[in-house]
Design a protein around this motif. Structure first.
Motif, PDB file in Angstrom:
ATOM      1  N   ALA A 148      45.299  15.095  67.322  1.00 49.69           N
ATOM      2  CA  ALA A 148      44.845  14.164  68.365  1.00 49.69           C
ATOM      3  C   ALA A 148      43.329  13.999  68.320  1.00 49.69           C
ATOM      4  N   GLN A 149      42.609  15.058  67.942  1.00 47.60           N
ATOM      5  CA  GLN A 149      41.157  14.950  67.810  1.00 47.60           C
ATOM      6  C   GLN A 149      40.773  14.055  66.637  1.00 47.60           C
ATOM      7  N   VAL A 150      41.549  14.117  65.550  1.00 43.90           N
ATOM      8  CA  VAL A 150      41.321  13.202  64.428  1.00 43.90           C
ATOM      9  C   VAL A 150      41.584  11.767  64.881  1.00 43.90           C
ATOM     10  N   LEU A 151      42.650  11.579  65.643  1.00 46.99           N
ATOM     11  CA  LEU A 151      42.958  10.248  66.175  1.00 46.99           C
ATOM     12  C   LEU A 151      41.833   9.755  67.080  1.00 46.99           C
ATOM     13  N   PHE A 152      41.278  10.640  67.909  1.00 49.97           N
ATOM     14  CA  PHE A 152      40.127  10.301  68.748  1.00 49.97           C
ATOM     15  C   PHE A 152      38.961   9.835  67.874  1.00 49.97           C
ATOM     16  N   ILE A 194      37.101   6.244  68.096  1.00 48.47           N
ATOM     17  CA  ILE A 194      35.675   6.085  68.376  1.00 48.47           C
ATOM     18  C   ILE A 194      34.989   5.317  67.250  1.00 48.47           C
ATOM     19  N   LYS A 195      35.421   5.543  66.026  1.00 45.98           N
ATOM     20  CA  LYS A 195      34.828   4.841  64.877  1.00 45.98           C
ATOM     21  C   LYS A 195      35.188   3.361  64.887  1.00 45.98           C
ATOM     22  N   ASP A 196      36.456   3.066  65.156  1.00 45.20           N
ATOM     23  CA  ASP A 196      36.933   1.687  65.064  1.00 45.20           C
ATOM     24  C   ASP A 196      36.741   0.868  66.339  1.00 45.20           C
ATOM     25  N   LEU A 197      36.839   1.514  67.507  1.00 44.93           N
ATOM     26  CA  LEU A 197      36.834   0.760  68.763  1.00 44.93           C
ATOM     27  C   LEU A 197      35.667   1.093  69.685  1.00 44.93           C
ATOM     28  N   GLY A 198      34.972   2.202  69.416  1.00 46.91           N
ATOM     29  CA  GLY A 198      33.813   2.549  70.232  1.00 46.91           C
ATOM     30  C   GLY A 198      34.089   3.668  71.218  1.00 46.91           C
ATOM     31  N   SER A 199      33.005   4.129  71.834  1.00 50.19           N
ATOM     32  CA  SER A 199      33.094   5.298  72.710  1.00 50.19           C
ATOM     33  C   SER A 199      33.845   5.021  74.008  1.00 50.19           C
ATOM     34  N   ASN A 200      33.745   3.830  74.553  1.00 48.21           N
ATOM     35  CA  ASN A 200      34.481   3.530  75.786  1.00 48.21           C
ATOM     36  C   ASN A 200      35.989   3.612  75.557  1.00 48.21           C
ATOM     37  N   ALA A 201      36.447   3.060  74.445  1.00 47.63           N
ATOM     38  CA  ALA A 201      37.878   3.109  74.130  1.00 47.63           C
ATOM     39  C   ALA A 201      38.319   4.543  73.876  1.00 47.63           C
ATOM     40  N   ALA A 202      37.492   5.308  73.173  1.00 42.61           N
ATOM     41  CA  ALA A 202      37.828   6.707  72.885  1.00 42.61           C
ATOM     42  C   ALA A 202      37.875   7.521  74.175  1.00 42.61           C
ATOM     43  N   LEU A 240      43.958  -7.864  66.746  1.00 42.11           N
ATOM     44  CA  LEU A 240      43.235  -7.791  68.002  1.00 42.11           C
ATOM     45  C   LEU A 240      43.140  -6.335  68.446  1.00 42.11           C
ATOM     46  N   PRO A 241      41.994  -5.939  68.985  1.00 40.71           N
ATOM     47  CA  PRO A 241      41.892  -4.555  69.462  1.00 40.71           C
ATOM     48  C   PRO A 241      42.786  -4.346  70.681  1.00 40.71           C
ATOM     49  N   PRO A 242      43.232  -3.126  70.888  1.00 41.49           N
ATOM     50  CA  PRO A 242      44.084  -2.871  72.049  1.00 41.49           C
ATOM     51  C   PRO A 242      43.301  -3.031  73.347  1.00 41.49           C
ATOM     52  N   THR A 243      44.004  -3.408  74.378  1.00 40.29           N
ATOM     53  CA  THR A 243      43.373  -3.528  75.691  1.00 40.29           C
ATOM     54  C   THR A 243      43.196  -2.132  76.289  1.00 40.29           C
ATOM     55  N   ALA A 244      42.405  -2.034  77.340  1.00 43.33           N
ATOM     56  CA  ALA A 244      42.196  -0.752  78.012  1.00 43.33           C
ATOM     57  C   ALA A 244      43.523  -0.219  78.544  1.00 43.33           C
ATOM     58  N   GLU A 245      44.368  -1.095  79.040  1.00 43.40           N
ATOM     59  CA  GLU A 245      45.671  -0.673  79.562  1.00 43.40           C
ATOM     60  C   GLU A 245      46.549  -0.110  78.444  1.00 43.40           C
ATOM     61  N   GLU A 246      46.516  -0.743  77.283  1.00 39.74           N
ATOM     62  CA  GLU A 246      47.292  -0.241  76.144  1.00 39.74           C
ATOM     63  C   GLU A 246      46.772   1.132  75.693  1.00 39.74           C
ATOM     64  N   LEU A 247      45.454   1.297  75.689  1.00 36.97           N
ATOM     65  CA  LEU A 247      44.882   2.597  75.337  1.00 36.97           C
ATOM     66  C   LEU A 247      45.269   3.671  76.350  1.00 36.97           C
ATOM     67  N   LYS A 248      45.305   3.296  77.628  1.00 36.79           N
ATOM     68  CA  LYS A 248      45.723   4.250  78.664  1.00 36.79           C
ATOM     69  C   LYS A 248      47.161   4.692  78.441  1.00 36.79           C
ATOM     70  N   ARG A 249      48.043   3.727  78.197  1.00 36.46           N
ATOM     71  CA  ARG A 249      49.460   4.063  77.978  1.00 36.46           C
ATOM     72  C   ARG A 249      49.632   4.912  76.718  1.00 36.46           C
TER      73      ARG A 249
END
Length: 115
Positions: free
Chosen positions: A58-62, A66-74, A25-34
């Motif tokens: 960190a830029q590679v991680l970004f 963005i590739k896997d979860l999209g621009s909103n998640a990134a 399952l993709p991470p939630t917005a709260e999980e991405l924030k943390r």
């Protein structure tokens, strides 16, 4: 033929989300924030000489996000990381955050991606 396929598929019709693999399952917005916050705080704890390498990782991680979860998640990750980096490092648990960042580097192969 249809009966054969239905008899094969019948057990799969009763699989509930609780029974499926939750790691997919993709991470939630709260999980991405943390997560972003902890990356930013780890950056603030990093010695100045090593911050350039960490920023590149960190830029590679970004890019992965963005590739896997999209621009909103990134965006959520990046904004949280920036906020975490601006926090006072004296109030954070730097050894724990740096250990977490080390595990993240290994898990995503960041140390190999940036060279």
């Amino acid at each position: 033929m249809v009966r054969f396929l239905m008899s094969f598929m019948l057990p799969f019709l009763f699989i509930t989300p609780a029974q499926s693999d939750t790691e997919d399952l993709p991470p939630t917005a709260e999980e991405l924030k943390r997560f972003g916050l902890s990356v930013g705080q780890a950056y603030a704890c990093t010695e100045t000489a090593a911050q350039t390498d960490m920023r590149e990782e960190a830029q590679v991680l970004f890019d992965v996000i963005i590739k896997d979860l999209g621009s909103n998640a990134a965006f959520t990750f990046a904004a949280s990381a920036g906020y975490g980096a601006a926090m006072e490092s004296a109030s954070t648990d730097c050894p724990r955050l740096l250990d977490q960042w080390g595990a993240t580097r290994v898990r995503f192969g960041l140390d190999e991606a940036v060279q």
